[in-house]
Write an enzyme that holds these catalytic residues in place. Sequence first.
Site, mmCIF file in Angstrom:
data_model
loop_
_atom_site.group_PDB
_atom_site.id
_atom_site.type_symbol
_atom_site.label_atom_id
_atom_site.label_comp_id
_atom_site.label_asym_id
_atom_site.label_seq_id
_atom_site.Cartn_x
_atom_site.Cartn_y
_atom_site.Cartn_z
ATOM 1 N N GLY A 12 -1.639 -15.361 41.401
ATOM 2 C CA GLY A 12 -0.822 -15.898 40.313
ATOM 3 C C GLY A 12 -1.689 -16.359 39.166
ATOM 4 O O GLY A 12 -2.854 -15.990 39.060
ATOM 5 N N CYS A 13 -1.136 -17.180 38.312
ATOM 6 C CA CYS A 13 -1.842 -17.687 37.131
ATOM 7 C C CYS A 13 -3.187 -18.297 37.534
ATOM 8 O O CYS A 13 -3.250 -19.140 38.426
ATOM 9 C CB CYS A 13 -0.983 -18.729 36.423
#
Length: 169
Positions: A12-13
């Site tokens: 993810g981020c």
Amino acid sequence: MSDHKRAVLAGGCFWGMQDLIRKQPGVVSTRVGYTGGQNDHPTYRNHPGHAEAIEIVYDPAQTDYRALLEFFFQIHDPTTKNRQGNDIGTSYRSEIFYVDEEQRQIALDTIADVDASGLWPGKVVTEVSPAPDFWEAEPEHQDYLERYPTGYTCHFPRPGWKLPKRAEV
């Protein structure tokens, strides 16, 4: 430095991943960037096929690859394909980029343990791939949540989360 080892993870981020992983015992340094995509020298605005990832340098005398992976699986949802929280797309996929055969085997064993544990509601969709070139992200993305502590993240430690090995399940 020569005794240190390297790990590359995407979950993810990269802001939230870096913020939590850099605080783990034995982690010497981290940097965020892009890997696994189609172009050289990717940027935040142009990284087709690349995952947002974190490169971790760690001291194997203080931690091991398995411990890093266990924390990785605790702080992101490895059962959602190409998504973490509100972030959707292949940039936010869950992927382990191994640097040698030992890391590959540890990754596969750890995934099997996560699947067997029932700690996540679905099957792990984390990909396991050889580590390609890692391209460091722009300076404004490095240590982002250290500079902006109330900034966006979708990564959280889960208190009491402990991954058993399959033989212990």
